[in-house]
Design a protein around this motif. Structure first.
Motif, PDB file in Angstrom:
ATOM      1  N   ARG A 147       0.851  -1.198   0.000  1.00  0.00           N
ATOM      2  CA  ARG A 147       0.000   0.000   0.000  1.00  0.00           C
ATOM      3  C   ARG A 147       0.891   1.255   0.000  1.00  0.00           C
ATOM      4  O   ARG A 147       0.636   2.218  -0.706  1.00  0.00           O
ATOM      5  CB  ARG A 147      -0.926  -0.012   1.218  1.00  0.00           C
ATOM      6  CG  ARG A 147      -1.981   1.086   1.172  1.00  0.00           C
ATOM      7  CD  ARG A 147      -3.153   0.810   2.088  1.00  0.00           C
ATOM      8  NE  ARG A 147      -2.745   0.607   3.470  1.00  0.00           N
ATOM      9  CZ  ARG A 147      -2.929  -0.517   4.159  1.00  0.00           C
ATOM     10  NH1 ARG A 147      -3.547  -1.550   3.614  1.00  0.00           N
ATOM     11  NH2 ARG A 147      -2.534  -0.617   5.408  1.00  0.00           N
ATOM     12  N   GLU A 150       2.517   1.768  -3.405  1.00  0.00           N
ATOM     13  CA  GLU A 150       1.470   2.187  -4.352  1.00  0.00           C
ATOM     14  C   GLU A 150       1.214   3.693  -4.195  1.00  0.00           C
ATOM     15  O   GLU A 150       1.100   4.430  -5.178  1.00  0.00           O
ATOM     16  CB  GLU A 150       0.196   1.385  -4.065  1.00  0.00           C
ATOM     17  CG  GLU A 150      -0.952   1.620  -5.016  1.00  0.00           C
ATOM     18  CD  GLU A 150      -0.815   0.894  -6.359  1.00  0.00           C
ATOM     19  OE1 GLU A 150       0.144   0.125  -6.564  1.00  0.00           O
ATOM     20  OE2 GLU A 150      -1.684   1.130  -7.219  1.00  0.00           O
ATOM     21  N   GLN A 151       1.148   4.134  -2.941  1.00  0.00           N
ATOM     22  CA  GLN A 151       0.915   5.570  -2.685  1.00  0.00           C
ATOM     23  C   GLN A 151       2.104   6.397  -3.181  1.00  0.00           C
ATOM     24  O   GLN A 151       1.933   7.475  -3.741  1.00  0.00           O
ATOM     25  CB  GLN A 151       0.707   5.814  -1.184  1.00  0.00           C
ATOM     26  CG  GLN A 151      -0.658   5.339  -0.706  1.00  0.00           C
ATOM     27  CD  GLN A 151      -0.746   5.253   0.826  1.00  0.00           C
ATOM     28  OE1 GLN A 151       0.241   5.426   1.534  1.00  0.00           O
ATOM     29  NE2 GLN A 151      -1.938   4.957   1.327  1.00  0.00           N
ATOM     30  N   HIS A 193      -2.958  -3.584  -6.308  1.00  0.00           N
ATOM     31  CA  HIS A 193      -1.954  -2.501  -6.342  1.00  0.00           C
ATOM     32  C   HIS A 193      -1.517  -2.308  -7.798  1.00  0.00           C
ATOM     33  O   HIS A 193      -0.393  -2.685  -8.185  1.00  0.00           O
ATOM     34  CB  HIS A 193      -0.768  -2.858  -5.428  1.00  0.00           C
ATOM     35  CG  HIS A 193      -1.183  -3.049  -4.004  1.00  0.00           C
ATOM     36  ND1 HIS A 193      -1.572  -4.256  -3.490  1.00  0.00           N
ATOM     37  CD2 HIS A 193      -1.331  -2.157  -2.998  1.00  0.00           C
ATOM     38  CE1 HIS A 193      -1.931  -4.105  -2.221  1.00  0.00           C
ATOM     39  NE2 HIS A 193      -1.793  -2.841  -1.910  1.00  0.00           N
TER      40      HIS A 193
END
Ligand SMILES: N[C@@H](CCC(=O)N[C@@H](CS)C(=O)NCC(=O)O)C(=O)O
Length: 219
Positions: A147, A150-151, A193
């Protein structure tokens, strides 16, 4: 004088081999396998007392430099054999260097062990020895660091940069993708993702990655 990389492509030695391949370096490949005792000889242990591949040996005018730890090997090759011109994989600014360092340490600390568990228990080990539960738990744990990356990739996109440290592919991408491509059997995790999945695919689709992997055949 010259650069030697010890270790086979079907191991973490892929990382320095990939870096050397990206830079088009002329180097000596010593295809030491990790099985069969080759990493336990006195000669090898004098190079790396851990008894692991990869090892990079750089014969420089000022004396021989020995590097072990795969990420250190790739970062060393980029820094000392690349040109910091903003075109090669070498970090060209303090920010790019910081990104390469932090993401390389991050992927080793936050992802590598679980990524390896997943790969071993879904793909590499004989079916009878696989433990699906271990792979399942590793996949669940990996959702946390994925996560985060991905950000980061989303923020990079907003800056007009498609890679981890810059607009171009650098050693930061090489180090992180060399671990995250082990997650290919985790289809659910990767499809959750999508930026990370597309970025990993682009990294391992590079001709230099293919060439480094092919040194397996030459080994
Ligand atoms: N953290 C080390 C791990 C190195 C490592 O475990 N290499 C494996 C091959 S991928 C190895 O040499 N195993 C043989 C052994 O431990 O005897 C690195 O990233 O270089």
């Amino acid at each position: 004088m010259g650069l030697s990389i010890h270790g086979i492509a079907a191991s973490r030695a892929l990382r320095p081999l990939w870096a050397a391949s990206e830079l088009g370096l002329d180097f000596h490949h010593v295809a030491t396998p990790y099985q069969g005792g080759a990493t336990r000889t006195p000669e090898f242990l004098a190079l790396n007392p851990n008894g692991h591949i990869p090892v990079v040996v750089d014969a420089r005018p000022e004396g021989e430099v020995v590097v072990w730890e795969s990420m250190a090997c790739a970062l060393y090759i980029a820094r000392h054999h690349g040109v910091a011109d903003g075109r090669s994989i070498a970090p060209a600014t303090a920010r790019e260097d910081a990104e390469a360092l932090r993401w390389s340490f991050w992927v080793m600390g936050e992802c590598e062990a679980d990524a390896l568990t997943l790969l071993m228990h879904r793909v590499v080990m004989p079916v009878a020895r696989r433990k699906p539960d271990l792979a399942h738990v590793a996949e669940r744990r990996l959702a946390v660091p994925l996560r985060l990356i991905e950000q980061h990739l989303a923020r990079q996109r907003e800056r007009g940069e498609a890679h981890l440290a810059a607009a171009r592919f650098t050693v930061a991408d090489l180090c992180v993708a060399s671990v995250l491509h082990w997650l290919r059997p985790a289809r659910g995790l990767m499809s959750a993702h999508p930026l990370t999945r597309a970025w990993v695919r682009a990294c391992v689709g590079r001709p230099a990655f293919q060439a480094a992997q092919a040194s397996r055949a030459a080994a």
